[in-house]
Design a protein around this motif. Sequence first.
Motif, PDB file in Angstrom:
ATOM      1  N   VAL A 196       0.849  -1.190   0.000  1.00 52.70           N
ATOM      2  CA  VAL A 196       0.000   0.000   0.000  1.00 52.70           C
ATOM      3  C   VAL A 196       0.885   1.241   0.000  1.00 52.70           C
ATOM      4  O   VAL A 196       1.795   1.367   0.817  1.00 52.70           O
ATOM      5  CB  VAL A 196      -0.952   0.037   1.228  1.00 52.70           C
ATOM      6  N   LEU A 197       0.614   2.125  -0.958  1.00 51.70           N
ATOM      7  CA  LEU A 197       1.361   3.378  -1.036  1.00 51.70           C
ATOM      8  C   LEU A 197       0.414   4.521  -0.697  1.00 51.70           C
ATOM      9  O   LEU A 197      -0.668   4.630  -1.265  1.00 51.70           O
ATOM     10  CB  LEU A 197       1.908   3.559  -2.456  1.00 51.70           C
ATOM     11  N   VAL A 198       0.831   5.329   0.261  1.00 51.52           N
ATOM     12  CA  VAL A 198       0.039   6.501   0.640  1.00 51.52           C
ATOM     13  C   VAL A 198       0.770   7.720   0.112  1.00 51.52           C
ATOM     14  O   VAL A 198       1.967   7.873   0.336  1.00 51.52           O
ATOM     15  CB  VAL A 198      -0.102   6.581   2.179  1.00 51.52           C
ATOM     16  N   SER A 199       0.063   8.571  -0.627  1.00 53.46           N
ATOM     17  CA  SER A 199       0.774   9.724  -1.177  1.00 53.46           C
ATOM     18  C   SER A 199      -0.051  10.996  -1.013  1.00 53.46           C
ATOM     19  O   SER A 199      -1.270  10.978  -0.992  1.00 53.46           O
ATOM     20  CB  SER A 199       1.095   9.479  -2.644  1.00 53.46           C
ATOM     21  N   GLY A 200       0.665  12.103  -0.900  1.00 53.44           N
ATOM     22  CA  GLY A 200       0.001  13.386  -0.712  1.00 53.44           C
ATOM     23  C   GLY A 200       0.899  14.537  -1.158  1.00 53.44           C
ATOM     24  O   GLY A 200       1.952  14.310  -1.759  1.00 53.44           O
ATOM     25  N   CYS A 201       0.480  15.752  -0.840  1.00 51.07           N
ATOM     26  CA  CYS A 201       1.248  16.930  -1.233  1.00 51.07           C
ATOM     27  C   CYS A 201       2.495  17.070  -0.358  1.00 51.07           C
ATOM     28  O   CYS A 201       2.511  16.621   0.775  1.00 51.07           O
ATOM     29  CB  CYS A 201       0.414  18.194  -1.051  1.00 51.07           C
TER      30      CYS A 201
ATOM     31  N   ARG B 269       6.125  -3.137   2.922  1.00 53.83           N
ATOM     32  CA  ARG B 269       4.906  -3.193   2.110  1.00 53.83           C
ATOM     33  C   ARG B 269       4.100  -1.906   2.223  1.00 53.83           C
ATOM     34  O   ARG B 269       3.061  -1.750   1.585  1.00 53.83           O
ATOM     35  CB  ARG B 269       4.022  -4.354   2.561  1.00 53.83           C
ATOM     36  N   LEU B 270       4.535  -1.036   3.088  1.00 53.94           N
ATOM     37  CA  LEU B 270       3.796   0.191   3.345  1.00 53.94           C
ATOM     38  C   LEU B 270       4.736   1.361   3.121  1.00 53.94           C
ATOM     39  O   LEU B 270       5.884   1.349   3.555  1.00 53.94           O
ATOM     40  CB  LEU B 270       3.323   0.157   4.798  1.00 53.94           C
ATOM     41  N   ARG B 271       4.266   2.374   2.389  1.00 51.92           N
ATOM     42  CA  ARG B 271       5.161   3.494   2.097  1.00 51.92           C
ATOM     43  C   ARG B 271       4.395   4.794   2.025  1.00 51.92           C
ATOM     44  O   ARG B 271       3.241   4.824   1.608  1.00 51.92           O
ATOM     45  CB  ARG B 271       5.828   3.221   0.750  1.00 51.92           C
ATOM     46  N   LEU B 272       5.036   5.860   2.459  1.00 44.28           N
ATOM     47  CA  LEU B 272       4.437   7.193   2.411  1.00 44.28           C
ATOM     48  C   LEU B 272       5.313   8.059   1.521  1.00 44.28           C
ATOM     49  O   LEU B 272       6.530   8.104   1.698  1.00 44.28           O
ATOM     50  CB  LEU B 272       4.380   7.770   3.824  1.00 44.28           C
ATOM     51  N   GLU B 273       4.726   8.701   0.534  1.00 45.73           N
ATOM     52  CA  GLU B 273       5.508   9.530  -0.389  1.00 45.73           C
ATOM     53  C   GLU B 273       4.777  10.835  -0.673  1.00 45.73           C
ATOM     54  O   GLU B 273       3.549  10.863  -0.746  1.00 45.73           O
ATOM     55  CB  GLU B 273       5.714   8.785  -1.726  1.00 45.73           C
TER      56      GLU B 273
END
Lengths: 380, 171
Positions: free
Chosen positions: B92-97, B131-135
Amino acid sequence: MPELAEAALKTNAWACYDCGKCTATCPIPRIGGDYSPRKHVLAANLGHGDDLVKNGSLFSCLTCGMCDRRCPAQVGYTALVQKLRELSYREGVEPECPHGGALHSVMRMMATGGTQQDRLRWLSDDLNTDPKAGQVFYWTGCTMYYDAFFPDFEIRTLEGTRAAVRLLNQLGVEPVVSPDERCCGHDLLWNGDRKSFELLARHNIKLVTDSGAKLLVVSCAECLRTWNIDYEPFFESPPPRIMHITEYLSERMPELKLKENDGQKVTFQDPCRLGRHLGIYDPPRHVMKELPGVELVEMRRSGPGAMCCAGATWSNCDRFAKRIQVERLREARETGAEVLVTACPKCQVHFRCAMKDPKIGEEILIEMRDVAELVSDALA
Amino acid sequence: MTPTSQKKTPKRTPPNKKTKKAPAKASPKASDTWDPNIVVFACNWCSYAGADTAGVSRIQHQPHFRMIRVMCSGRIQPGFVLRAFEKGADGVLVSGCHFGDCHYIFGNERAVEQFEKTKNVVRLLGLEEERLRLEWISAAEGVRFAKVINEFTDQVRALGPSRLRPKRQTG
């Protein structure tokens, strides 16, 4: 729906004579909510299942068991709700979880299994435990998950778990604390997901049976109810003796060396699972009264009439639940006690959450601790 | 890194029908290499637009992800990510500004808090943290979007299928 008639029969719902005591005693309508156990019982009896099962109102029940106690016809409303929620779940109705279903997902993943959980990181060096086999199995429950998931509530439910192990060690017991323990499935069962619950039940029963334990000591009131009542059909061999930590301590209290204390006023929140579901009222009180310097003052409503923390299955937190919690905390403050003691980690989570209210937080702020913590602190 | 030569960005392929047919056609090839199922949460204002930039600029990247658009990364609570894992996601990739760029001023700061909570729980469950990433991906960073996707896909592929994947599901 044929299941409806069966559920009504098994839970004694057919005996209802429509007096309405359940609705009158239910904490939700008392605080202003539009919820009626009586309507549900009548609908089940009349076979009007479709609407009942699909409209989702069943998930508002706190399952606190207050109505069960007061019902003159001994209708098991809580048991009826448990059964009807299974039908609801089958229809695709799910409760509204205030945490976005995160904890239910965690439980379902545990039911699926396949990974090695990292759940014993909290075990400090001074605690003696055995990961595999022994006479006494200590059931930790999911406190490590709560502490990880609610960092903003500053809860320390793991302290209660550590204290329980410390006390067992003091009593000369090296309990089995297994890294392969999984959620007891309490919340999944109460939300209608019987399939996942059964997977968890079979796994956990095998785990405890294989450890060779004769005694299972449980800290969490919900796990205790599940082990005592809901796991019963799954035991293939005679089950071990199952006790709450306060029951165990109450039996062996004289063996503990306790130190003098300057005096502390405490009050006790009866968890609904421990009290009304299992009838355990005296052991926690006995334990606290034995502690030197600790004075136990009761709240206006205590014992069988104690108010619930309003959030048993991570599924029914609404404005009424919050009001119930605030009212309960005001009661606790009225006693003049410094500490609100509980025997269930979820009571802590829910009351701490209520204390976060920015407007009235100050009025209802009170320290919360587990019974085991209190005893552990009093050790000489 | 082996970017596949797919012309459309995956979010533009119509759902269900095409994606269901695809494995049947590709089965002789798919049997020797395993492709992960990745869920990407993207905020409406930056990351989703960044993916769009990658798409219109025809920047090639691996297509093994499904994208879910939310208004702000601060909305991505642990329940979203954990449910993805529960349903069989391998990553799961979580992405934002980027910080300071959030359309809602501090939504991405909330996202970090939520992400930390999620990570704690994932760690307890025994799932690999990789398996988990924040970008953070801005609307202009099409190249960066492709790079992050490629890196993350390879990282998850190296880990293999999620051990928490429900057993009834295959492929």
